[in-house]
Structures are given as C-alpha cells and as structure tokens.
Design an enzyme around this catalytic site. Structure first.
Site, PDB file in Angstrom:
ATOM      1  N   ASP A 453       0.874  -1.272   0.059  1.00  0.00           N
ATOM      2  CA  ASP A 453      -0.034   0.020   0.049  1.00  0.00           C
ATOM      3  C   ASP A 453       0.924   1.231   0.101  1.00  0.00           C
ATOM      4  O   ASP A 453       2.115   1.036   0.185  1.00  0.00           O
ATOM      5  CB  ASP A 453      -0.872  -0.133   1.149  1.00  0.00           C
ATOM      6  CG  ASP A 453      -1.939   0.980   1.202  1.00  0.00           C
ATOM      7  OD1 ASP A 453      -2.335   1.690  -0.035  1.00  0.00           O
ATOM      8  OD2 ASP A 453      -2.424   1.275   2.377  1.00  0.00           O
ATOM      9  N   ASP A 530      -8.894   4.385  -2.125  1.00  0.00           N
ATOM     10  CA  ASP A 530      -9.940   4.625  -1.163  1.00  0.00           C
ATOM     11  C   ASP A 530     -10.977   5.669  -1.755  1.00  0.00           C
ATOM     12  O   ASP A 530     -11.040   6.608  -1.760  1.00  0.00           O
ATOM     13  CB  ASP A 530      -9.078   5.594  -0.201  1.00  0.00           C
ATOM     14  CG  ASP A 530      -8.325   4.906   0.618  1.00  0.00           C
ATOM     15  OD1 ASP A 530      -8.179   3.884   0.977  1.00  0.00           O
ATOM     16  OD2 ASP A 530      -7.397   5.433   0.990  1.00  0.00           O
TER      17      ASP A 530
END
Ligand SMILES: *[C@@H]1O[C@H](CO)[C@@H](O)[C@H](O)[C@H]1NC(C)=O
Ligand SMILES: *[C@@H]1O[C@H](CO)[C@@H](O)[C@H](O)[C@H]1NC(C)=O
Length: 545
Positions: A453, A530
């Site tokens: 990530d 996101d």
C-alpha cells in the site's frame, strides 16, 4: 487505510470529493499550462542528407533541425515484431533518462524489407510490405500504414522538445485516422470510453500516481496508477501508442468521427520513446501491448476465494474471532487480511508485541481450517535508530535523498519515515530479502500474500501533492520527477523477487498493490484505492459514443 487518513490528514476538509487545493489542475502545472496552449507549428524539419536506413537492418535514423533556436533532435525509428514500430526522439546535445525495468525484456526487432528514400520522404516497410512508416521531411510527420490503411499519424506540428536547468518537458500528438473513439491511459475514475478534453471544457487526463482519498467520479484527475497506452478504436482498424516514460504527463483527447481521433501528450521530462501498435483488431492491439510489457501469471486457486479485509483488526484475538465467526455461521472464508495495526509502531516486518504477540499461533489457527493470511507492507520505513530495517538501509545507502544529498524524511503512518529507493537494485534485493522466514520472524507459509500500500509513494505533505519532492534523488542521481510513476511498480518488483526467493521459486507470489504502472501485471494485482461503497464506483456511467 481510509479512516486514519481522514482523521490525521484531512480532518479540516472532510468532503466526498478530491481536494483541488492539494491536487493541481493543468493551469497550476507550468509545463502543462505552457504546452496545452501551444499553437501547432512546424518547429522541426528533417535534414534530408542525414537520413540513414537500409534493408537488413531495423533502424532508420535522421536529424530533425530546429527552426526556432532549440536543440536539433535525433529521430530513431525501429521495426519490431508483431506489427509494431518504435519511435525515439532525443536532443543531439542533451542526455535524457531512459526508463529501465518496465519492458518485459528487450523488444525483438524486425528488419526492413524495403526502403525508399525520395526528395521529401523516406518509407520503410516490414512484414513483407504489410506494415510501413513514411517519414515526411518538410513539414515533418510520420505516417504508419497497415495493409494499405493509414492507422496512426505522428503529427510533427505538435512536437515540442525543450530543456532547461530544472526540467525538460516535451509534447507530441498522434492521430488515429480510423479511430472513432479513444480508450486507455488508465487509471481514471471515468467511463471506459475517454471523453473529449479538447477544447478545454475539462482538464486533460493526468497520469501522476497519487494517493487521492474520495476521488471524484467522471474525472480526468490522476489516481494511483498510470498506464500510458492509448487506443483509437474504429470499425476499419484499431491502433495504439504506448509512451514508455514514467514522468508526470497530461493527455488531451479528442474523439472525432470524421477525421479520426487525436491524443496530445504533454510530458514533464524523460525520453520521448513511443511504441506504435498497428493492431488492426482490438485483441491484436492489446496483445501487442502485452508483448512489450508482459502478462499476469495464473492466480493461485485460493486467491480466487473469499477475502476479508477491514480496517482494522486490533489484535490477534479479534482476527481469530472474525475467522471463527465465519466458520460458525457457515460463511466461506479463504483469506484474512491485516492492515497496519498488526505491526509494532508501523514498523514493517515486525508484529506488535502486545496485540499480536503470537503470530505463529494465529497462522496455525487459520491454517487448521485451510485459510490464508495476507499482511500489509508499505515502502516507508520508520526513522528509528535500533529498528534494523532502518539502520541497515541507512548504513547501506538505500533511501531516497533530498536534492542536497541528505536522506529524505517525510511523514507517513509511523511518523517521520524514510523511503526505500527501489530504483537501486541493491535496495530491491535488500527489501525483498526481508520477506524471508528468517528476516520476518513470526511469518510462516500461511502468510501467503503481501499487500503493498501507500506506494505512489504517499507522503503526508499537501504542499507536494502528498508525495516525494520532484527534485529528490534516486540511485544514479536520477531525480524523482523522472521516475515518479514507477515507484510502486518497483516496490512490487522487489516484493515479488523476495517472495519468490522466500519459497525457493516454488510458489507464485500473491501481491496486491495500490500503485501501478505499465508492466505491473507481471508482479501484482491492484485495487481501486480509497473510494466509497457506492454504485458509481463499481460502474461509472457509460458515455454515448
Ligand atoms: C485551477 O485550480 C485553481 C486552484 O484551485 C483554480 O483557482 C482555477 O480556477 C483552476 N483552473 C481551472 C482552469 O480549472
Ligand atoms: C537538505 O535539504 C533538506 C530538505 O530541504 C533540509 O531539511 C536539510 O536541512 C538540508 N541539509 C543541508 C545540510 O543543507
């Protein structure tokens, strides 16, 4: 990693749209603003005496003379296998960074089988004359033909190549005369069919890998990944161009039913290195692209199962309870994911000694019901003397540096962090070796995959669009702006190499990455970052084309 991001970073401006104060539009990016408003003009013409091409070679070279006081340029046009040509244009007197590692091996050349040099043009053909490229000297342009159909025009009047002490932007334009509709240049939250960004109703599509929480729908704003290949699709022929360059870039797109669709690339720096893919079917054009950048391996059977990933399981007891509840209620569960809370103070390759004190027991519990574990590992390394990954990377000079040569530190989950310089093969080797069972104590084969990530890379600094400074230094004194879009790609390359070595080359690594570039398919799968659990993020509206 959404909730914490909101709390710590954007608490003052929480809104369900991307932050236009942080993420710039074209008019706030100098090279985009300048190049977008440039009027097409013939700044270069081919010096006819400089043209060199012959059969039994696959390369044509020529000098492009500047008539506006800029550098003269060298044009290199090569024939490649699979109905592909490659065009490179560089200054004769200025060195540009040439991208490494992205292509899946050196593309295989295909010799010219005919060369015709005339007064105002040169034509080279490959594949028994079914493919040709004609370079016209004045005005300069290049026409690519397959089986008698002109599929791609490289528009010389849209070519700009400039350089100064700080940066070296360039632009070029292509037309797909048979292409009614443009596709490609992922990743954007937009319809698959690209919209018209000309004549300025919206920004051009931007490719600059960015950590953008709550990104907008139907927007040309940059997201986490960049794949600079664009396709012009039409009933007669579908062709494409792939720009082999990982710097920030913006692409103006114009769909046109009459004269063909156009794409105008505006690029911050690096080499103008373009592959021209002549299809002619959509399937063939994508094959030509994957022949250059590679294909994904087969997914592991377990990876096709049910994955459970939430932010966050605070302890091994939480994690075990979630897994056992799946069993109690007879829901299938194949893989449980752990976000950053399993680590000790967000130091990767560690486990939190109080909340995840017995990771082996957690993995044995999961394995006993045939489940796997995936853990998150990010590229930022907590600045903490005594944390061995930090100490060793610092001692071995494996971090990204500031412009003045000191080691860069920026804020991320652990607080001050330094960033692995994955451009350095030694850094990839070292970081990859951390995945071994010895170097990542508490890991077992049940830890079957890794989640990479924050690898755009993300830095909590809105003044820098939440990433590394553009003038930061990588291995070989390469500026960050030259390679920005491959940082995440190189991160997963290191992880892939490390996981292969961990299991003696006997298991296909499973890696999920947020940031991608062309070629990332060789190493990792990706997700859409996101966003919110809302229908349009699944399925942006289609456009009438
Ligand atoms: C670009 O962004 C700035 C700052 O948010 C804004 O003032 C300006 O209007 C924008 N320009 C365009 C063309 O959208
Ligand atoms: C180097 O640059 C960094 C970042 O701008 C700065 O914080 C640091 O003080 C500089 N170091 C020196 C020795 O000038």
């Amino acid at each position: 990693m959404l909730i914490k991001f909101l709390l710590t970073v954007t608490s003052a401006t929480v809104a369900f749209s991307a932050d236009h104060g942080t993420y710039k539009n074209c008019s706030r990016v100098e090279f985009c603003n300048n190049l977008r408003s440039r009027t097409p003009s013939d700044d270069y013409l081919v010096d006819s005496g400089s043209v060199s091409a012959s059969i039994d070679s696959n390369t044509l070279t020529a000098t492009l003379k500047s008539n506006n006081g800029g550098s003269d340029l060298t044009l290199t046009l090569s024939g490649l296998q699979k109905n592909t040509f490659r065009v490179k244009i560089t200054e004769v007197d200025f060195m540009r960074y040439e991208l490494q590692d992205v292509l899946d091996g050196e593309p295989e050349g295909l010799n010219f089988d005919d060369v015709q040099i005339g007064d105002n043009s040169v034509t080279v053909t490959t594949a028994s004359g079914s493919n040709s490229a004609t370079v016209t000297f004045s005005p300069f342009n290049i026409e690519f033909v397959k089986d008698g159909v002109t599929e791609v025009l490289f528009n010389g009047d849209r070519l700009t190549v400039v350089n100064n002490d700080v940066t070296a932007p360039f632009s070029f334009g292509v037309t797909f005369p048979e292409g009614l509709q443009l596709f490609g240049i992922h990743e954007h939250c937009d319809s698959v069919a690209l919209q018209n960004t000309e004549p300025g109703s919206t920004d051009p599509y931007r490719l600059k890998n960015s950590d953008v929480a709550f990104y907008e729908l139907n927007s040309p704003m940059a997201l986490y990944g960049a794949v600079p290949v664009i396709y012009g699709q039409g009933p007669t022929a579908t062709a494409g161009v792939f720009l082999h360059n990982a710097a920030e870039q913006w692409i103006e797109t114009t769909n046109n039913q009459d004269d063909g669709s156009q794409a105008y690339f505006m690029v911050e720096i690096g080499t103008l290195d373009v592959f021209v893919l002549l299809g002619p079917s959509p399937t063939e054009v994508v094959r030509q692209y994957t022949q250059l950048t590679g294909t994904a391996h087969l997914p592991q059977l377990w990876a096709l199962g049910y994955h459970q990933s939430r932010y966050s399981y605070e302890s091994q007891d939480d994690a075990k309870e979630v897994a056992s509840n799946f069993d109690s209620y007879n829901f299938q569960l194949d893989v449980l994911w752990l976000d950053i809370d399993y680590t000790e103070k967000y130091k990767y390759f560690t486990w939190n000694p109080s909340t995840y004190s017995d990771p082996v027991d957690l993995q044995e519990t999961l394995a006993s019901t045939n489940k796997k574990l995936v853990t998150i590992i990010d590229p930022h390394i907590k600045v903490e003397v005594g944390y061995s990954v930090y100490d060793e990377a610092l001692a071995n000079d494996l971090f990204v540096k500031n412009a003045n040569g000191s080691v860069y530190q920026g804020l991320c989950w652990p607080g001050y962090s330094s960033y692995m310089d994955f451009l350095n093969p030694a850094a990839r080797e070292y970081y990859g070796s951390m995945y071994s069972y010895d170097n990542f104590p508490g890991s077992t084969p049940t830890l079957a995959g890794i989640w990479n990530d924050m690898n755009e890379p993300s830095v909590f600094d809105t003044s820098l669009e939440n990433t590394l400074p553009a003038d930061g230094l990588h291995f070989g004194n390469i500026r960050h702006r030259e390679i920005h879009n491959i940082y995440g790609f190189l991160h997963t390359m290191s992880t892939h190499q490390g996981l292969l070595a961990r299991d003696n080359g006997e298991r296909r690594p499973f890696i999920l990455t947020r940031s991608t570039f062309a070629g990332s398919q060789r190493y990792a799968a990706f997700w859409t970052g996101d966003n919110t659990a809302d229908w349009p993020y699944f399925m942006p509206p289609s456009r009438n084309v």
